[in-house]
Design a protein around this motif. Sequence first.
Motif, PDB file in Angstrom:
ATOM      1  N   ILE A   1      46.156  52.241  40.194  1.00 14.39           N
ATOM      2  CA  ILE A   1      47.458  52.313  40.697  1.00 14.39           C
ATOM      3  C   ILE A   1      47.083  51.641  42.409  1.00 14.39           C
ATOM      4  O   ILE A   1      47.893  51.041  42.752  1.00 14.39           O
ATOM      5  CB  ILE A   1      47.929  53.585  40.805  1.00 14.39           C
ATOM      6  CG1 ILE A   1      48.514  53.635  39.205  1.00 14.39           C
ATOM      7  CG2 ILE A   1      49.314  53.761  41.507  1.00 14.39           C
ATOM      8  CD1 ILE A   1      48.771  55.002  38.806  1.00 14.39           C
ATOM      9  N   TYR A   2      46.214  52.249  43.108  1.00 11.43           N
ATOM     10  CA  TYR A   2      46.014  51.970  44.248  1.00 11.43           C
ATOM     11  C   TYR A   2      45.610  50.680  44.535  1.00 11.43           C
ATOM     12  O   TYR A   2      45.766  50.068  45.704  1.00 11.43           O
ATOM     13  CB  TYR A   2      45.058  53.018  44.851  1.00 11.43           C
ATOM     14  CG  TYR A   2      45.352  54.309  45.331  1.00 11.43           C
ATOM     15  CD1 TYR A   2      46.304  54.331  46.247  1.00 11.43           C
ATOM     16  CD2 TYR A   2      45.242  55.610  44.750  1.00 11.43           C
ATOM     17  CE1 TYR A   2      46.940  55.456  46.722  1.00 11.43           C
ATOM     18  CE2 TYR A   2      45.661  56.568  45.226  1.00 11.43           C
ATOM     19  CZ  TYR A   2      46.541  56.851  46.075  1.00 11.43           C
ATOM     20  OH  TYR A   2      46.978  57.923  46.495  1.00 11.43           O
ATOM     21  N   SER A   3      44.924  49.891  43.548  1.00 10.57           N
ATOM     22  CA  SER A   3      44.344  48.330  43.581  1.00 10.57           C
ATOM     23  C   SER A   3      45.759  47.549  43.688  1.00 10.57           C
ATOM     24  O   SER A   3      45.580  46.480  44.150  1.00 10.57           O
ATOM     25  CB  SER A   3      43.698  48.027  42.389  1.00 10.57           C
ATOM     26  OG  SER A   3      44.466  47.993  41.279  1.00 10.57           O
ATOM     27  N   LEU A   4      46.893  48.045  43.334  1.00  6.58           N
ATOM     28  CA  LEU A   4      48.160  47.213  43.552  1.00  6.58           C
ATOM     29  C   LEU A   4      48.389  46.881  45.033  1.00  6.58           C
ATOM     30  O   LEU A   4      49.123  46.044  45.164  1.00  6.58           O
ATOM     31  CB  LEU A   4      49.463  47.894  42.774  1.00  6.58           C
ATOM     32  CG  LEU A   4      49.448  47.976  41.222  1.00  6.58           C
ATOM     33  CD1 LEU A   4      50.515  48.942  40.815  1.00  6.58           C
ATOM     34  CD2 LEU A   4      49.445  46.737  40.715  1.00  6.58           C
ATOM     35  N   VAL A   5      47.767  47.682  45.929  1.00  8.18           N
ATOM     36  CA  VAL A   5      48.001  47.277  47.351  1.00  8.18           C
ATOM     37  C   VAL A   5      47.443  45.940  47.493  1.00  8.18           C
ATOM     38  O   VAL A   5      48.135  45.210  48.410  1.00  8.18           O
ATOM     39  CB  VAL A   5      47.174  48.446  48.281  1.00  8.18           C
ATOM     40  CG1 VAL A   5      47.359  47.971  49.619  1.00  8.18           C
ATOM     41  CG2 VAL A   5      47.882  49.616  47.789  1.00  8.18           C
ATOM     42  N   PHE A   6      46.514  45.401  46.664  1.00  4.95           N
ATOM     43  CA  PHE A   6      45.793  43.926  47.165  1.00  4.95           C
ATOM     44  C   PHE A   6      46.631  43.032  46.272  1.00  4.95           C
ATOM     45  O   PHE A   6      46.626  43.278  45.051  1.00  4.95           O
ATOM     46  CB  PHE A   6      44.475  43.872  46.926  1.00  4.95           C
ATOM     47  CG  PHE A   6      43.476  45.212  47.636  1.00  4.95           C
ATOM     48  CD1 PHE A   6      43.543  45.147  48.791  1.00  4.95           C
ATOM     49  CD2 PHE A   6      43.156  46.271  47.149  1.00  4.95           C
ATOM     50  CE1 PHE A   6      42.668  45.760  49.588  1.00  4.95           C
ATOM     51  CE2 PHE A   6      42.659  47.218  47.665  1.00  4.95           C
ATOM     52  CZ  PHE A   6      42.387  47.204  49.069  1.00  4.95           C
ATOM     53  N   PRO A   7      47.354  41.991  46.706  1.00  2.00           N
ATOM     54  CA  PRO A   7      47.936  41.172  45.986  1.00  2.00           C
ATOM     55  C   PRO A   7      46.875  40.303  45.156  1.00  2.00           C
ATOM     56  O   PRO A   7      45.686  39.945  45.550  1.00  2.00           O
ATOM     57  CB  PRO A   7      48.652  40.256  46.840  1.00  2.00           C
ATOM     58  CG  PRO A   7      48.012  40.479  48.188  1.00  2.00           C
ATOM     59  CD  PRO A   7      47.355  41.751  47.973  1.00  2.00           C
ATOM     60  N   GLY A   8      47.389  39.752  44.010  1.00  2.00           N
ATOM     61  CA  GLY A   8      46.557  38.921  43.270  1.00  2.00           C
ATOM     62  C   GLY A   8      45.308  39.755  42.333  1.00  2.00           C
ATOM     63  O   GLY A   8      45.788  40.152  41.128  1.00  2.00           O
ATOM     64  N   LEU A   9      44.207  39.841  42.910  1.00  2.00           N
ATOM     65  CA  LEU A   9      43.130  40.630  42.104  1.00  2.00           C
ATOM     66  C   LEU A   9      43.572  42.139  41.819  1.00  2.00           C
ATOM     67  O   LEU A   9      43.118  42.572  40.915  1.00  2.00           O
ATOM     68  CB  LEU A   9      41.939  40.578  43.045  1.00  2.00           C
ATOM     69  CG  LEU A   9      41.397  39.254  42.944  1.00  2.00           C
ATOM     70  CD1 LEU A   9      39.983  39.108  44.016  1.00  2.00           C
ATOM     71  CD2 LEU A   9      40.823  38.898  41.606  1.00  2.00           C
ATOM     72  N   GLY A  10      44.494  42.711  42.868  1.00  2.00           N
ATOM     73  CA  GLY A  10      45.016  44.075  42.409  1.00  2.00           C
ATOM     74  C   GLY A  10      45.652  44.153  41.249  1.00  2.00           C
ATOM     75  O   GLY A  10      45.594  45.125  40.453  1.00  2.00           O
TER      76      GLY A  10
ATOM     77  N   LEU B   1      45.738  41.948  38.722  1.00  2.00           N
ATOM     78  CA  LEU B   1      44.857  41.555  37.592  1.00  2.00           C
ATOM     79  C   LEU B   1      43.847  42.919  37.305  1.00  2.00           C
ATOM     80  O   LEU B   1      43.784  43.336  36.228  1.00  2.00           O
ATOM     81  CB  LEU B   1      43.684  40.333  37.830  1.00  2.00           C
ATOM     82  CG  LEU B   1      42.738  40.008  37.095  1.00  2.00           C
ATOM     83  CD1 LEU B   1      43.489  39.695  35.775  1.00  2.00           C
ATOM     84  CD2 LEU B   1      41.762  39.245  37.431  1.00  2.00           C
ATOM     85  N   PHE B   2      43.230  43.707  38.400  1.00  2.00           N
ATOM     86  CA  PHE B   2      42.476  44.747  37.952  1.00  2.00           C
ATOM     87  C   PHE B   2      43.361  46.061  37.556  1.00  2.00           C
ATOM     88  O   PHE B   2      43.020  46.545  36.520  1.00  2.00           O
ATOM     89  CB  PHE B   2      41.926  45.352  39.425  1.00  2.00           C
ATOM     90  CG  PHE B   2      41.093  46.588  39.085  1.00  2.00           C
ATOM     91  CD1 PHE B   2      39.985  46.682  38.598  1.00  2.00           C
ATOM     92  CD2 PHE B   2      41.746  47.779  39.623  1.00  2.00           C
ATOM     93  CE1 PHE B   2      39.114  47.837  38.238  1.00  2.00           C
ATOM     94  CE2 PHE B   2      40.909  49.082  39.286  1.00  2.00           C
ATOM     95  CZ  PHE B   2      39.609  49.112  38.682  1.00  2.00           C
ATOM     96  N   PHE B   3      44.651  46.052  37.922  1.00  2.00           N
ATOM     97  CA  PHE B   3      45.456  46.818  37.368  1.00  2.00           C
ATOM     98  C   PHE B   3      45.859  46.866  36.020  1.00  2.00           C
ATOM     99  O   PHE B   3      45.645  47.665  35.116  1.00  2.00           O
ATOM    100  CB  PHE B   3      46.890  47.291  38.201  1.00  2.00           C
ATOM    101  CG  PHE B   3      47.790  47.832  37.694  1.00  2.00           C
ATOM    102  CD1 PHE B   3      47.693  49.466  37.911  1.00  2.00           C
ATOM    103  CD2 PHE B   3      48.927  47.422  36.926  1.00  2.00           C
ATOM    104  CE1 PHE B   3      48.816  50.370  37.239  1.00  2.00           C
ATOM    105  CE2 PHE B   3      49.878  48.446  36.406  1.00  2.00           C
ATOM    106  CZ  PHE B   3      49.807  49.891  36.583  1.00  2.00           C
ATOM    107  N   GLY B   4      46.217  45.424  35.395  1.00  2.00           N
ATOM    108  CA  GLY B   4      46.752  45.195  34.255  1.00  2.00           C
ATOM    109  C   GLY B   4      45.463  45.238  33.455  1.00  2.00           C
ATOM    110  O   GLY B   4      45.600  46.028  32.031  1.00  2.00           O
ATOM    111  N   ILE B   5      44.261  44.966  33.551  1.00  2.00           N
ATOM    112  CA  ILE B   5      43.098  45.223  32.800  1.00  2.00           C
ATOM    113  C   ILE B   5      42.831  46.629  32.469  1.00  2.00           C
ATOM    114  O   ILE B   5      42.561  47.173  31.416  1.00  2.00           O
ATOM    115  CB  ILE B   5      41.888  44.322  33.219  1.00  2.00           C
ATOM    116  CG1 ILE B   5      42.163  42.970  33.074  1.00  2.00           C
ATOM    117  CG2 ILE B   5      40.700  44.908  32.341  1.00  2.00           C
ATOM    118  CD1 ILE B   5      41.120  41.980  33.818  1.00  2.00           C
TER     119      ILE B   5
END
Length: 106
Positions: A57-66, A68-72
């Motif tokens: 959830i916190y990775s959503l702060v970063f656009p793009g890769l965040g 992708l990481f959140f989805g996976i």
Amino acid sequence: MTSTLTMSRNLTTKLLAAMSYLGILSLVPLVVNREDPYVRFHARQGIVLWMWEVLAIYSLVFPGLGRLFFGISSLLCFVFSLIGLVAVFTGRAWKLPLIGNWAENI
């Protein structure tokens, strides 16, 4: 795992162990029934899984890769939760990939 963790379990123990794979509820089994090695095993894995979900959830702060990481991570956490729930209701203690080794250190 050892055969002592795969013995027949009563309904209360299985419900507590199942709570381990339901997000923040993974803390409840550790507080309520810490003495039971079966519940403790699943609670530890659940806590690591929940921490991974929070990190995603916190990775959503970063656009793009965040995103992708959140989805996976969301997909993997969902699948691992299902595997954990199946393990609980079949009375087994399966060590989840990527999570099981970290859970032993808690």
